[in-house]
Design an enzyme around this catalytic site. Sequence first.
Site, PDB file in Angstrom:
ATOM      1  CG  ASP A 200      -1.945   1.144   1.173  1.00 56.01           C
ATOM      2  OD1 ASP A 200      -1.739   2.094   0.397  1.00 56.01           O
ATOM      3  OD2 ASP A 200      -2.935   1.075   1.919  1.00 56.01           O
ATOM      4  CG  HIS A 205      -0.605   5.487   4.719  1.00 55.02           C
ATOM      5  ND1 HIS A 205      -1.498   5.725   5.724  1.00 55.02           N
ATOM      6  CD2 HIS A 205      -1.308   4.913   3.715  1.00 55.02           C
ATOM      7  CE1 HIS A 205      -2.702   5.299   5.351  1.00 55.02           C
ATOM      8  NE2 HIS A 205      -2.608   4.810   4.143  1.00 55.02           N
ATOM      9  CB  ILE A 220      -2.730   8.787   9.246  1.00 55.45           C
ATOM     10  CG1 ILE A 220      -3.261   8.376   7.861  1.00 55.45           C
ATOM     11  CG2 ILE A 220      -3.132  10.214   9.600  1.00 55.45           C
ATOM     12  CD1 ILE A 220      -4.780   8.378   7.759  1.00 55.45           C
ATOM     13  N   GLY A 223      -4.713   1.884   8.279  1.00 57.08           N
ATOM     14  CA  GLY A 223      -5.673   1.194   9.132  1.00 57.08           C
ATOM     15  C   GLY A 223      -5.402  -0.292   9.212  1.00 57.08           C
TER      16      GLY A 223
END
Length: 297
Positions: A200, A205, A220, A223
């Site tokens: 990903d 990120h 961030i 998840g």
Amino acid sequence: MPIDAALALAAEPRTGEIAWTAKDVQLYHLGIGAGVPATDPDELRYTLESRLHVLPSFATVAGAGSPGVISGLSMPGVDVDLTRVLHGGQSLTLHRPIPPRGTATATGRIAAVYDKGKAAVLVMRTEVADADGPLWTNDAQIFVRGEGGWGGDRGPSTRSHSRVRSSGGTPTDPPTGEPDKVVERRVREDQALLYRLSGDLNPLHADPEFAKLAGFDRPILHGLCTYGMTLKAVVDTLLGGDVTRVRAYTTRFAGVVYPGETLRIRMWRRDGSVRVAVSAEERDDAPVLADTVVEHC
């Protein structure tokens, strides 16, 4: 309307071959914080090829997670702005333990489309099987803001206080009372940079400027990285480190995590399952994962 539910549900599934090696598994485990302390025998199960056990959440990145969410968002009947897309939840059902290396066929389709009024929810299902039969089924719940309101099925509630359902369809209630176990897991400053190498590469990120454009002070954590860290904590703490005991794992993403923060993971034992709630300690226990259940034997 950008989302044509009937067309999306009727679209032919997309099938592709995926493969993974022990190195892919080890990289994933390192990306979710395994290997600390480096010489701990319990951690070597995740990091040393001669002892390697595969944490079931590896299924979310095996073969770089393809065909997956991005592929699903280009299915017939779906034409959406990616800036309006949020990963709302994830469910995983294990049919057999995942081998440390393998090749398999992954079949992806849109299994459900829900009208939430101000948003649409797409359920992206990926079923994976090898020569010996089914391995796992992944469901990703994707919120698309601004795409609801056509009068379709509203689907199940996603409010944190609602009742949730296990993979077998049995209603379960939010956990109450004191948890049976509470653990804390520190998220390294470079955790997102390492985790993204499993497939990903969303700049949200890693790139501070991109993160600000998306409305965040800084990049961030994925998840699904929190998802993996939480499952590892449950397996190590309440399942004796035995990854093969996990049968299913579901969660709702309730908030963001920033690298450098500490996850507070609360666990409640139930018959055949563990209920879990995860929060960010430094932000007054802001919810991170909710409606989370690990089903086990």
